[in-house]
Design an enzyme around this catalytic site. Structure first.
Site, PDB file in Angstrom:
ATOM      1  N   ASP A  26      27.656  -5.870  -4.945  1.00 44.57           N
ATOM      2  CA  ASP A  26      26.319  -5.434  -5.360  1.00 44.57           C
ATOM      3  C   ASP A  26      25.438  -6.682  -5.411  1.00 44.57           C
ATOM      4  OD1 ASP A  26      24.016  -4.667  -6.795  1.00 44.57           O
ATOM      5  OD2 ASP A  26      25.129  -3.067  -7.803  1.00 44.57           O
ATOM      6  N   ASP A  49      27.320  -5.821   1.154  1.00 45.57           N
ATOM      7  CA  ASP A  49      26.724  -4.509   0.924  1.00 45.57           C
ATOM      8  C   ASP A  49      27.521  -3.818  -0.172  1.00 45.57           C
ATOM      9  OD1 ASP A  49      24.802  -2.676   3.161  1.00 45.57           O
ATOM     10  OD2 ASP A  49      25.588  -1.758   1.329  1.00 45.57           O
ATOM     11  N   THR A  86      16.945   4.463   9.904  1.00 45.95           N
ATOM     12  CA  THR A  86      17.678   3.943   8.755  1.00 45.95           C
ATOM     13  C   THR A  86      18.051   5.104   7.842  1.00 45.95           C
ATOM     14  OG1 THR A  86      15.664   3.621   7.463  1.00 45.95           O
ATOM     15  CG2 THR A  86      16.366   1.778   8.809  1.00 45.95           C
ATOM     16  N   TYR A 118       8.001   0.163  -5.495  1.00 45.88           N
ATOM     17  CA  TYR A 118       8.436  -0.435  -4.231  1.00 45.88           C
ATOM     18  C   TYR A 118       7.423  -1.473  -3.753  1.00 45.88           C
ATOM     19  CZ  TYR A 118       9.849  -0.721   0.694  1.00 45.88           C
ATOM     20  OH  TYR A 118      10.245  -1.168   1.918  1.00 45.88           O
ATOM     21  N   LYS A 166       8.100  -5.550  -3.390  1.00 48.47           N
ATOM     22  CA  LYS A 166       8.068  -6.262  -2.113  1.00 48.47           C
ATOM     23  C   LYS A 166       6.968  -7.330  -2.123  1.00 48.47           C
ATOM     24  CE  LYS A 166      11.425  -4.291   0.298  1.00 48.47           C
ATOM     25  NZ  LYS A 166      12.576  -5.065   0.796  1.00 48.47           N
TER      26      LYS A 166
END
Ligand SMILES: [Zn+2]
Length: 658
Positions: A461, A442, A591, A555, A559
């Site tokens: 990264d 992470d 989250t 986004y 995906k």
């Protein structure tokens, strides 16, 4: 070696547990916490006292360590209270089978819930002193694991110890000590050396027994130090990095030999570097320094990398040795637990990370004792048949069984990106709970939450291929391979209509959600190919793939591209036995993405309360990151062994998706 006895601390435990048991617990922990005295369940201790039973009768009792317990952390419940006289008399028998001994000792207990007593319980009962301590001290082993050990032991201790020749632990050893000790002990006797095994000390009090242990071991240390030849070892050097694929392939071979995935940890410290640099490594890489290590390390390390030859030799030795036994023995797995290689250093194998760590501790001490024994004429291991008898002794194997059956993902390693929080952290937690070792990646420093005996957190990264490659290498050094990859790192990006969506924002989202995953897959593929359990990849897609949302072009497109990437990987990698599946979560509100403000704004936009918005799906469920972790775990489990290229929605039911 310094005495660590602290009278007030001992007295405090005595006040809490009673003087005898308190002193026993105190002395046991002092011994157990010093790895130069005992390691991982080795050694045992006892005290003789009396208790008043339920009828009011006073009963002489022997509190002895429970079999397989660890002295370092032992409490009063770790000791078994035995009827002293009954236990002592068992040592007078001419013979007893293991089954009879275990039964007799259980029947002699004064507490039906107590653990099975140590296999040395009868020996403890036979020694005529209230306090009895037994260790496998390195310095003592350096003296006795030599060709001329009797003269070294006499030169070091004169007549202050009784010498017992090597005898198989358990009843035969107890009987031998019960016969020899009274005949050979004098008022000068402070201890008893079990040759090629360890040291007993004893006395009227725990403090006396403990101080004698420290004194006798210190004298052995001084004896070894005074004779250290020095300069026999090559100058210490450190071992450089190695190709992680070499390690992964070796781990695959070791796992195949074990018929189970194994954790393999590399050690390249100065002690290892010095040991493996020896030209005579093959001769020096020898068997355990005390018999009970054999159940962890096996008799011999593998020198070099030829696992097949090691396995053949193990089969051959089993066939030859098993013939001596009247009982029919089942061969244990023939995989090496210690690998010594001039370039790789030392590799230690185990079903769990903790098992591999114990092997490493045992063999670090083995190397030190072998080196120390060199100045006393050279290390002499126990004969192969003696070690075989201990390795295949059911009472030793029972110690390993105390750890229970390994969990379903024991021996396997999962690399999880985005592991610091949210869905990534939940996936890692679900896999870890089933026994997988975790290599967490992470950008957030909170990924250090995975640092520990069964995990490692690496700040990297996901877009930086060099950093990811280094993290993979780090994970391979710790655990030996990568069996599962969970690609969870991702961003949503700012909500923007296409008319306003600039190229940089678009590229930024693609670089994390798609490009970085391509790089991750490319980098991990060779390791997934080596997985002894079959490689598995789970990509974290999105509901936006089947049902995109206005304002989320970057986004949704990223995906969708990720999903196609996964489908093509499923096509290309099926021949390698690697399964690739994708999950499409939606509305996972626990989250970091979903702050209270964002949630309130979204709910208001739909004219809902926050509580209603959270359950805005057909099943009316509030979906959590733990739900995603559960599905990812299932996809990695054998239940889905025939499933690849699948896309699983985790959205509580969505009419646009269905
Ligand atoms: Zn022992």
């Amino acid at each position: 070696m310094e005495s660590r006895w602290n009278a007030p601390a001992a007295a405090a435990l005595g006040a809490e547990l009673g003087e005898a048991l308190g002193g026993l617990v105190y002395a046991s922990r002092l011994l157990g916490q010093d790895p130069s005295l005992v390691l991982h369940g080795g050694g045992n201790t006892s005290v003789k006292t009396s208790i008043v039973d339920i009828t009011g009768d006073e009963v002489p009792v022997l509190y002895v360590k429970g079999s397989g317990g660890d002295l370092a952390t032992i409490g009063p419940e770790g000791f078994s209270p035995l009827r002293l006289e009954r236990t002592r008399r068992l040592g007078e028998l001419a013979a007893m089978t293991d089954t009879e001994m275990v039964n007799e000792l259980r029947c002699a207990l004064l507490d039906a819930s107590a653990p099975n007593p140590s296999v040395e319980a009868i020996l403890h009962a036979s020694l005529p002193f209230p306090a009895v301590l037994h260790t496998h001290a390195d310095a003592l082993l350096a003296l006795t694991d030599t060709a001329d050990d009797e003269s070294h032991l006499r030169a070091c201790y004169s007549d202050r110890v009784v010498l017992i020749p090597y005898v198989m632990p358990g009843f035969p050893l107890a009987r031998e000590c019960a016969r020899r000790f009274p005949a050979e002990a004098t008022e000068r006797t402070e201890g008893m050396v079990l040759r090629q095994h360890g040291l007993f000390t004893f006395g009227p009090t725990m403090e006396v027994a403990y101080e004698r242990m420290i004194r006798l071991v210190s004298e052995a240390e001084a004896y070894v130090a005074a004779r250290a030849t020095g300069g026999t070892r090559p100058a210490a050097r450190t071992l450089g990095p190695v190709d992680p694929l070499v390690l992964a392939e070796l781990r695959a071979a070791i796992s195949a030999a074990a018929s189970a995935p194994m954790i393999v940890t590399r050690h390249a410290d100065a002690a290892v570097a010095g040991f493996v640099a020896r030209a005579d490594l093959a001769e020096r890489a020898c068997g355990p320094i005390t018999p009970d290590h054999v159940i962890r390390t096996k008799r011999l390390p593998l020198v070099g990398r030829d696992v097949g030859a090691y396995v053949d030799a193990y089969h051959g030795e089993f066939a030859a040795q098993a013939g001596r036994s009247a009982a029919s023995l089942t061969e244990l797995d023939p995989a090496p637990r210690v690998v010594l290689d001039a370039e790789l250093g030392m590799l230690c194998a185990g079903r769990r990370p903790a098992d591999a760590a114990i092997v490493a501790d045992l063999y670090h001490h083995t190397m030190a004792v072998v080196d120390a024994a060199e100045s006393l004429g050279g290390f002499v291991p126990l004969p192969a048949d003696e070690l075989f008898d201990v390795e295949y002794w059911e009472l030793e194997q029972a110690k390993l069984a105390r750890a229970g059956a390994p969990p379903p993902l024991a021996g396997q390693v999962a690399l999880v990106t985005g592991a610091a929080s949210g869905i990534g952290a939940s996936c890692a937690a679900a896999l870890a709970a089933q026994g997988a070792a975790i290599v967490g990646l992470d950008v957030a420093p909170a990924v250090s939450r995975w640092d520990g005996p069964a995990g490692v957190g690496v700040v990297a990264d996901a877009r930086d291929a060099g950093a990811v490659a280094r993290a993979i290498g780090f994970g391979i050094e710790r655990f030996g391979g990568i069996d599962m990859v969970i690609a969870s790192a991702g961003v949503f990006g700012p909500t923007m209509a296409i008319a306003e969506l600039d190229d940089d924002t678009w590229r930024q989202v693609q670089s994390i959600n798609t490009d970085a995953v391509l790089s991750l897959l490319r980098l991990t593929h060779p390791f997934l190919q080596c997985s002894p359990a079959g490689g598995r990849v789970v990509l974290i897609g999105s509901k936006n793939v089947p049902a995109p949302g206005a304002g989320a072009a970057a986004y949704s497109a990223s995906k969708a591209a990720l999903t196609q990437l996964g489908r093509v990987a499923a096509l290309e990698w099926a021949a390698d036995g690697i399964r690739v599946n994708t999950v499409h979560p939606d509305g996972v509100f626990d989250t970091a993405l979903w702050t209270d403000d964002v949630l309130a704004a979204r709910a208001a936009r739909y004219g809902m309360t926050v509580a209603e918005y959270r359950r805005r799906n057909l099943l009316g469920l509030e979906i959590t990151s733990a739900d995603v972790g559960s599905v990812v775990l299932a996809l990695c489990s054998p239940a889905f062994r025939a499933v690849t290229g699948a896309q699983v929605p985790i959205d509580g039911g969505n009419d646009r998706v269905i």
